[in-house]
Structures are given as C-alpha cells and as structure tokens.
Enzyme design. Sequence first.
Site, PDB file in Angstrom:
ATOM      1  N   HIS A  51       0.815  -1.235   0.000  1.00 50.95           N
ATOM      2  CA  HIS A  51       0.000   0.000   0.000  1.00 50.95           C
ATOM      3  C   HIS A  51       0.847   1.284   0.000  1.00 50.95           C
ATOM      4  O   HIS A  51       0.705   2.112  -0.905  1.00 50.95           O
ATOM      5  CB  HIS A  51      -1.013  -0.032   1.152  1.00 50.95           C
ATOM      6  CG  HIS A  51      -1.629   1.294   1.435  1.00 50.95           C
ATOM      7  ND1 HIS A  51      -2.437   1.955   0.524  1.00 50.95           N
ATOM      8  CD2 HIS A  51      -1.535   2.121   2.508  1.00 50.95           C
ATOM      9  CE1 HIS A  51      -2.809   3.118   1.041  1.00 50.95           C
ATOM     10  NE2 HIS A  51      -2.276   3.248   2.232  1.00 50.95           N
ATOM     11  N   GLU A  79       1.214   5.186  12.842  1.00 47.26           N
ATOM     12  CA  GLU A  79      -0.122   4.785  13.256  1.00 47.26           C
ATOM     13  C   GLU A  79      -0.261   3.266  13.396  1.00 47.26           C
ATOM     14  O   GLU A  79      -0.967   2.783  14.270  1.00 47.26           O
ATOM     15  CB  GLU A  79      -1.160   5.313  12.262  1.00 47.26           C
ATOM     16  CG  GLU A  79      -2.544   4.756  12.520  1.00 47.26           C
ATOM     17  CD  GLU A  79      -3.646   5.782  12.371  1.00 47.26           C
ATOM     18  OE1 GLU A  79      -3.336   6.965  12.213  1.00 47.26           O
ATOM     19  OE2 GLU A  79      -4.816   5.363  12.424  1.00 47.26           O
ATOM     20  N   ASP A  80       0.399   2.521  12.544  1.00 43.51           N
ATOM     21  CA  ASP A  80       0.142   1.082  12.461  1.00 43.51           C
ATOM     22  C   ASP A  80       1.229   0.185  13.029  1.00 43.51           C
ATOM     23  O   ASP A  80       1.058  -1.027  13.071  1.00 43.51           O
ATOM     24  CB  ASP A  80      -0.048   0.672  10.991  1.00 43.51           C
ATOM     25  CG  ASP A  80      -1.380   1.142  10.453  1.00 43.51           C
ATOM     26  OD1 ASP A  80      -2.210   1.556  11.282  1.00 43.51           O
ATOM     27  OD2 ASP A  80      -1.580   1.100   9.237  1.00 43.51           O
TER      28      ASP A  80
HETATM   29 MN    MN Z   1      -2.536   4.676   3.935  1.00 40.24          MN
END
Ligand code: MN
Length: 491
Positions: A51, A79-80
């Site tokens: 992605h 964030e991930d």
């Molecule tokens: Mn994204």
Amino acid sequence: MGKKPTIESLVKKVGNYAPDADLDLLKLAYDFADSAHKGQKRKSGEPYIIHPLATAHILADLRIDVAIVMAALLHDVPEDTKVTLEEVEKNFGPEVASMVKGITKLGKLKYRGVERYIENLRKMFVAMAEDIRVMILKFADRIHNLSTLDALPPQKRYRIALESLEIYAPIAGRLGMDEFKGRLEDLSFQYVYPKEFQKAKKIRDERLEGKEVFIENIQKTAKKELEAAGVKINFIHGRKKRLYSFHMKLQRKNNETAKIYDMVALRIIVPTIADCYAALGILHTIWKPMKGRIKDYISQPKPNGYQSLHTTVLSDTGEIVEFQIRTTDMHEEAEFGAAAHWHYDETGAKRPAKKIQWVKELAEIQKDVLNKLSDLEEIKVDFLQSRIFVFTPKGDVIDLPENATPVDFAYHIHTEVGNKCNGAIVNEQMTSLDTGLKNGDVVEILTDKNRKGPSRDWLKFVKTHTAKGHINNYLKSQGGLLPAWFKKNKE
Ligand code: MN
C-alpha cells in the site's frame, strides 16, 4: 495497477525526473517502512508494504517532489506499527517527518458516526492549511485505497467511495488538482452509482469506437501544420473525457449526447501565450470552427484560475473535435494546481512557490462541503460552521471558534502577545479588539511592551478558554478578581 509496484522501479522513476533526489535515502525509507510493517497484511491478503509503495508510485508517476514520495512510503508507520514518529524524524529528517505527522493526525479510514466524521473533516482542513503537501499525499493514499476497494465489505466500500466522491474530489478540484480530482471521481463512481457508471461507460465507448485512427490523423495534421507555420509544440496529446465528468455533463444536457463535443479533446502545449493565439488561428484555417464554441480562458480565466484556449472544429469528414491550447505553465497549473510547486515539469524544473492565497479558498471549500454533507446525511451539521480559519500575516492558519476576537487570536499565538496586545489590524484595517473575526481574515496583532497586562473588560468578549484562562490568571496574580475599588475600600 497493472504489474506489482516495486522499490526498484520507484527509484528508477524518481531518478528520471528528479536528478537532484537522494535515491539512497529513498531506498532506505522503503527498507525502514518494510521492516516496520513486517508481518502485517492488507484486507486483500497482500503484505501491507504494497500500500505505501503503491501510494509512492502514484505520486512518482505525477513527477512529485521526492520528499513527498518518501513521506508516502512512511505514511502509515507511526499509526500502524511500533515504530514512532521520533524514529522517523531521526532517520529521515524533520521535513519528511512533519508530513508523516500530518497524515497520521488525519487518521485512517474509520467511521464512528457522523460526529467523528465531521471532526475528521475539520482536522483535514487544518492539516491542509498547515501543509498542502499532506493533502497531496492523502489524495494519493485515497486513490490507492479506492483502487483496492473490492477487498472490503460492500457497505464500507460504498462509504469510502461516497466520501471520496462528495468530499475529497471537490476539495482536489478547488485546489486546482484536476488530475487527482478526475481519478478520485472515476474510481468512486462505479461504487456509488453503479447503474449510471455502466450507462456512461457504454455511451462513451460507443461514441469513441473506431475513432482512434481518425484522432491520430487529426493530431498529425495539426502538428505538421503548426510546425510548418513556425509554432513550436512542447507536446500534443489526445484525451478521452473522464467518465464521471461525462456523466455529470449528460445530466446537464438532458442526456443529449450529441451536444457533448469534448468526448475527445486534443491538447496542444506551446511555449508562450502568443503561440497559443497563433496556434488557434492556424487550426481555424485548416478546419472550420463551430460557432459559439471558441472560448478564451486566457484573457478571461475560469474562477478557479484555469487558463486555456478552447475551440471545437468540424473535420473534413464531418466529425467534431475539441482543441485545448495552453502554455506549459498553464498546463501545470491546470493539472496540479496547488501541488504544481512540488511537481517537476518536462524540463526537470520546479515552479516557484506561489503566495498562499489559495488558503483563503478554504472558507469556501468548507461551505461547499457543509452543503454536501447536509444533503448527504440530512442532518444539521454545525460543528464545522462553529469554527473559523484565520491567518497570520505570514499565512499560518489559526483555527478558532466562530466570533472569536483579535484578543483570542493573540492568546492563541502566545500568552505574552495576548497580555501585551494593544490593537489589531484585520485585512489591513485597524480594528477594535472586540471585533468578531471571519473566515479567511488576515490578522496582525499590535503589541505595546510597556503594557502591564490584559484588561478586565476583555473577559466580556473573548470566546476561547485559552484567552479567558490567561486573563483570569493575570488578574489573580494582580491581587484577585475583585475590582480595584473594592480592594481599596478594604484596606
Ligand atoms: Mn494509507
């Protein structure tokens, strides 16, 4: 997407348009993101790194500045994953990190009811006003997510597509980023209005069937004649009308497809404005222009700043073709708008930074989005309406509640600016300190270093907790909140 995007092809792509880019660092950004996302999968089952990599490719295809491409590779890391923003900054510097921070603040695709949604929108406006590059990145992120929507459940698919069509695409349009706007629209269209999508596609394909050779011939003739007349052509290419914009036009023209003349437009990009008019004249000696179809958006630009000459001509075989003639500058502006400054043109040059006038457009964009939302959700949305965006003379954006005053603004900048503020200039006019500010106002605070502190009267008109708090603190430090005469009587 075609074949799988790789880091090798990304490095090659960027190297081709940005000779000054640090390609080793770009590769490092990929390795860093790849190891941070290790073991994570997308809904489609693919490794997560696909992605951010695809997002970076979307930007590189548009020849966007390498710092934004790097931020794209890293955009989901804080964030991930366990890797923090600080580590991103340590490795890739403050510029890239601040974009990653901006996109992290915007948050991911989460729908937790309308309120949260509106709150996200507000964040988006602030992020956009602070650094437009975050929006460029967000658009690319969204374009990739839209192109992989099939992996999601139908309801979620619909919401994401609808949001892209109703909110992201119009914002891209307002920022003059036609390329992004068109892609966001066409990718969303099929999920939001599947029947209309099929219909528009069918009509367009029918109208264009077997026209390739004809278009090619027209293009060759135009090129030959223009060059024979001494007009230099930077480039010329044919462009099919995008499906969503075709659909909208069909509706405006009551489905009379015969009235749509720009199914294919030939774009001619020339060096100077004089060349534009010269080219127009030459085309009209070859083909007969249709009456009322010559449009001079150079001397009279569209409201969004779009400049070009348009003409529709009749070919020898009775076919209708639209030409769009513009300079390289106008073309960059039309395709990339607010992003043009971070875009490399064909000669490998970047454009100078423009004055951030467009930021004032935000107020207008807000209104648009609000109208859209109230149609969409059939609710009265007042969250955004209750906030305004005003600007420092340098163009920094300050987000305040409606009717906030210059004193609120001053305390927002700094406590001392608030305490010493003595007057305000709003849009270059001296203004009293209790004036309610409006969206888009440019505010300059005048301070007096001899001023002892804030006035008790300010409490009557300030709107923010910040301002009230600071004023009360000051008054307390001066012997409490009681009026001076009371203190005197007590003594
Ligand atoms: Mn994204």
